[in-house]
Enzyme design. Structure first.
Site, PDB file in Angstrom:
ATOM      1  CB  SER A 158      -2.677  13.969  -2.909  1.00 29.61           C
ATOM      2  OG  SER A 158      -1.932  14.611  -1.662  1.00 29.61           O
ATOM      3  CE  LYS A 159       3.126  15.567  -6.804  1.00 30.83           C
ATOM      4  NZ  LYS A 159       3.775  16.576  -7.743  1.00 30.83           N
TER       5      LYS A 159
END
Length: 170
Positions: A158-159
């Site tokens: 994920s970011k």
């Protein structure tokens, strides 16, 4: 931070929601006290105390009655158990994620929403809140929850991992 006009819109929608029957209450419990879903209310019993909402001192929670279920992706989720009495307005006097997300999706005319399967419970909560928040189209949007992309160790990519300085495996 949201522009003043948007903040006023969120406040107005929240007032309309309470007029439409959504029960909310001020909660003074800190995150240290509420360590999981506020199932059946917060640990401090704020729902029964009738406290006034004072920015900087408390949050505003939606009362999710026990036994409240919502069906998403052909699965029935007990949001009273999984989400509990969720925060709609934060201590720092801005709307919380669920309120802002439903209001914004409605304003944008969103009809299809694609999310990771880890957000299915959030979707169920937003589907429950949408009619109160004047967003029936959000309650009836097409939702698709996809499997998560993981690294070789099975951890979700994920970011947010990048924001914590964690390297992504190649």
């Amino acid at each position: 931070n949201a522009e003043p006009e948007r903040l006023e819109r969120y406040r107005a929608v929240l007032e309309e929601a309470t007029a439409a029957g959504l029960e909310v209450y001020a909660c003074r419990c800190s995150r240290r006290v509420v360590t999981g879903p506020a199932t059946g209310g917060c640990p401090g019993g704020c729902r029964e105390k009738g406290l006034a909402f004072v920015p900087g001192e408390c949050v505003l929670r939606a009362h999710i009655p026990m036994g409240t279920t919502v069906t998403v992706d052909d699965a029935t989720l007990d949001i009273a158990r999984t989400a509990g009495d969720v925060v709609l307005w934060r201590r720092d006097d801005i709307p919380a994620y669920h309120l802002a997300s439903v209001v914004d999706d409605s304003a944008l005319g969103v009809t299809h929403i694609v999310r990771g399967e880890d957000l299915r419970e959030s979707t169920a909560l937003q589907v429950f809140l949408a009619p109160y928040l004047g967003a029936p189209a959000v309650a009836h949007a097409v939702y698709v929850h996809h499997g998560l992309v993981t690294d070789p160790a099975g951890l979700k990519l994920s970011k947010s991992q990048l924001g914590r300085g964690e390297p992504l495996s190649r």
